[in-house]
Write a protein that holds these residues in place. Structure first.
Motif, PDB file in Angstrom:
ATOM      1  N   UNK A   1       0.829  -1.210   0.000  1.00 57.31           N
ATOM      2  CA  UNK A   1       0.000   0.000   0.000  1.00 57.31           C
ATOM      3  C   UNK A   1       0.863   1.260   0.000  1.00 57.31           C
ATOM      4  N   UNK A   2       1.904   1.271   0.814  1.00 57.22           N
ATOM      5  CA  UNK A   2       2.792   2.440   0.852  1.00 57.22           C
ATOM      6  C   UNK A   2       3.538   2.608  -0.464  1.00 57.22           C
ATOM      7  N   UNK A   3       3.936   1.509  -1.072  1.00 57.41           N
ATOM      8  CA  UNK A   3       4.690   1.564  -2.325  1.00 57.41           C
ATOM      9  C   UNK A   3       3.877   2.200  -3.448  1.00 57.41           C
ATOM     10  N   UNK A   4       2.587   1.881  -3.524  1.00 55.97           N
ATOM     11  CA  UNK A   4       1.756   2.356  -4.646  1.00 55.97           C
ATOM     12  C   UNK A   4       0.835   3.501  -4.235  1.00 55.97           C
ATOM     13  N   UNK A   5       0.969   4.009  -2.999  1.00 52.36           N
ATOM     14  CA  UNK A   5       0.026   5.007  -2.473  1.00 52.36           C
ATOM     15  C   UNK A   5      -0.107   6.213  -3.397  1.00 52.36           C
TER      16      UNK A   5
ATOM     17  N   UNK B   1      -1.250   6.174   2.028  1.00 51.19           N
ATOM     18  CA  UNK B   1       0.084   5.983   2.615  1.00 51.19           C
ATOM     19  C   UNK B   1      -0.017   5.795   4.125  1.00 51.19           C
ATOM     20  N   UNK B   2      -0.839   6.608   4.779  1.00 50.39           N
ATOM     21  CA  UNK B   2      -1.019   6.487   6.217  1.00 50.39           C
ATOM     22  C   UNK B   2      -1.668   5.156   6.585  1.00 50.39           C
ATOM     23  N   UNK B   3      -2.640   4.725   5.800  1.00 50.18           N
ATOM     24  CA  UNK B   3      -3.282   3.437   6.067  1.00 50.18           C
ATOM     25  C   UNK B   3      -2.275   2.296   5.946  1.00 50.18           C
ATOM     26  N   UNK B   4      -1.398   2.376   4.950  1.00 45.61           N
ATOM     27  CA  UNK B   4      -0.363   1.360   4.816  1.00 45.61           C
ATOM     28  C   UNK B   4       0.560   1.319   6.012  1.00 45.61           C
ATOM     29  N   UNK B   5       0.888   2.494   6.543  1.00 45.14           N
ATOM     30  CA  UNK B   5       1.735   2.549   7.728  1.00 45.14           C
ATOM     31  C   UNK B   5       1.043   1.907   8.935  1.00 45.14           C
TER      32      UNK B   5
END
Length: 488
Positions: free
Chosen positions: A117-121, A127-131
């Motif tokens: 998720x962070x990679x393709x945010x 990005x925050x959700x991936x974190x």
């Protein structure tokens, strides 16, 4: 017949635990599968911590690319640390309720989802959700790593293996700025996440082969989840960080800061009341009735407070005062991180053979000396001098960090080890976020009344004085523990 089954099950569990304990005392051999399991879970924790500290140097870039303010982008770190702390508060229950393999698979899945998720945010919310997914992984993996050590490693080698575990916990924050700074400068902040994907594949292969439930799995009857206690801790931890953030924004006289102080005091009182009167418990708080455990917990929290606080102060000073780049600031911390990595297992082996007195005494002495020199030479700082003093601090930190938790674990037995593991892991994580909040608030408050560079110097000096005072208190706690051990 039915009424006797729980009693028989409990008796069998106790007998199995006694047999396991005797076997661990009687041998110093650690099976290869156990080693691989500890490394796999530890590397999963390493990935989470590495990406967390790597993101700090990407904030200016993210603010421009995603159109967010500094106050917003900081939640990539603050929100992550908060969720890790909250998840760790549940692990006393989780480690007893679920098997090691199930927890490893869950943490691995959370880490992979969060990393992708962070990679393709495409925007900041994704990005925050991936974190947050990554935070769930780290919050499970770190206590699970220690649980595997405390339940599967022979007692005479606990110090060595805890030393290696502390390398993972302490090396990743120091390598993060270097890793993130280099990749962001040469390519893109997204490569921080693509760079760890191959490592996650290796972790998955090694962990699925080696991580088994075994003795680490416990299912005591009548175990109930304390949702109220977790919620109270979550609100309390969040309030403490928001309160110090208010001081950084409006100064120490800001109404928001003092209102927050009062709110935090009330919340802490509610946590204490729930601890005594509630029908359920996040931890077995009776372990805090052991004075040696309390003293070791104070030292453990203090070391992490200083460690994470310094990893914030020094790169900020290097960039804002000395004009260094993000890459230079990150590389400045690298020698100390590597020396500390060597110190941890050496100190652990010494502890296994000779006890805690030597490593803990040397640890607080080196930490106090490093902070005193930083306070004395703040106005004369160069990148080289900061790197040398940080290396001295890191050797002191790593000499005592793993040994502190190892020694605390010897004062509890059986299922209480899960409670101690969860408590220490949770407080270690909160100490990092709280340390960052305090030292950043001090510097931010100084820059409100002084130019940025001058305020950074003055705020850093105040921070060094605060951390030195904490280190002196830790030294007193170590001395008190030695006297307690002599009486026993």
């Amino acid at each position: 017949m039915t009424s006797r089954q729980p009693q028989q099950t409990q008796t069998q569990q106790r007998e199995q635990e006694q047999q396991t304990q005797q076997a661990r005392i009687g041998t110093s051999h650690v099976p290869l599968r156990t080693k691989l399991a500890i490394v796999s879970v530890g590397l999963l924790s390493f990935v989470g911590i590495l990406t967390e500290t790597s993101m700090n140097v990407t904030f200016p870039t993210l603010m421009v690319q995603m159109g967010v303010s500094l106050a917003t982008v900081q939640w990539l770190t603050t929100g992550y640390l908060l969720l890790v702390t909250i998840v760790m508060s549940t692990t006393a229950y989780v480690l007893k309720r679920f098997g090691a393999r199930s927890l490893f698979i869950f943490a691995l899945i959370m880490s992979v989802i969060g990393t992708v998720m962070c990679l393709v945010a495409p925007n900041f919310p994704v990005l925050l959700a991936g974190r947050m997914f990554q935070a769930c992984a780290t919050g499970i993996a770190t206590p699970l790593m220690y649980q595997l050590i405390f339940t599967r490693v022979p007692l005479q080698r606990i110090g060595l293996y805890t030393g290696f575990a502390s390398v993972i916990i302490s090396l990743a924050p120091a390598l993060g700025p270097t890793y993130g700074g280099v990749l962001t400068s040469m390519w893109s902040w997204r490569t921080i996440f693509s760079g760890v994907l191959p490592l996650l594949v290796l972790i998955a292969i090694a962990g699925l082969v080696s991580v088994r439930d075994g003795a680490a799995r416990q299912r005591p009857s009548g175990l109930a989840f304390d949702a109220v206690g977790v919620a109270l801790l979550a609100v309390t931890f969040t309030s403490v960080l928001v309160t110090f953030d208010a001081a950084g924004v409006g100064g120490w006289t800001a109404p928001g800061f003092w209102i927050g102080v009062v709110a935090c005091a009330v919340l802490i009182g509610l946590v204490a009341w729930h601890t005594k009167r509630g029908t359920r418990r996040i931890f077995d708080y009776s372990i805090l009735g052991i004075r040696a455990v309390r003293l070791r917990l104070f030292s453990y929290v203090g070391l992490q407070f200083i460690n994470i606080g310094m990893s914030f102060i020094l790169p900020l000073y290097a960039q804002n005062v000395l004009g260094a780049s993000a890459m230079q600031a990150g590389l400045m911390l690298l020698p100390g991180a590597l020396l500390g990595a060597v110190a941890s297992p050496v100190a652990g082996r010494f502890y296994d053979r000779h006890g805690a007195r030597g490593p803990l005494g040397l640890s607080v002495a080196l930490v106090c000396a490093a902070l005193a020199l930083m306070l004395a030479f703040t106005h004369s700082f160069t990148l080289v001098l900061m790197g040398v003093l940080y290396a001295l601090l890191r050797v002191g930190f790593n000499t005592g960090f793993g040994v502190t938790m190892s020694d605390a674990s010897t004062h509890v037995a059986g299922p209480a080890k899960s409670d101690l593991n969860s408590l220490f892991s949770m407080m270690q994580q909160f100490a990092g976020s709280f340390g960052t909040a305090v030292v950043s608030a001090v510097i931010s408050a100084q820059t409100l009344v002084q130019p940025a560079a001058i305020g950074a110097v003055g705020g850093s000096r105040v921070d060094f004085a605060i951390l030195l005072a904490l280190a002196v208190c830790m030294a007193a706690a170590v001395v008190a523990s030695f006297r307690l051990a002599r009486r026993d």
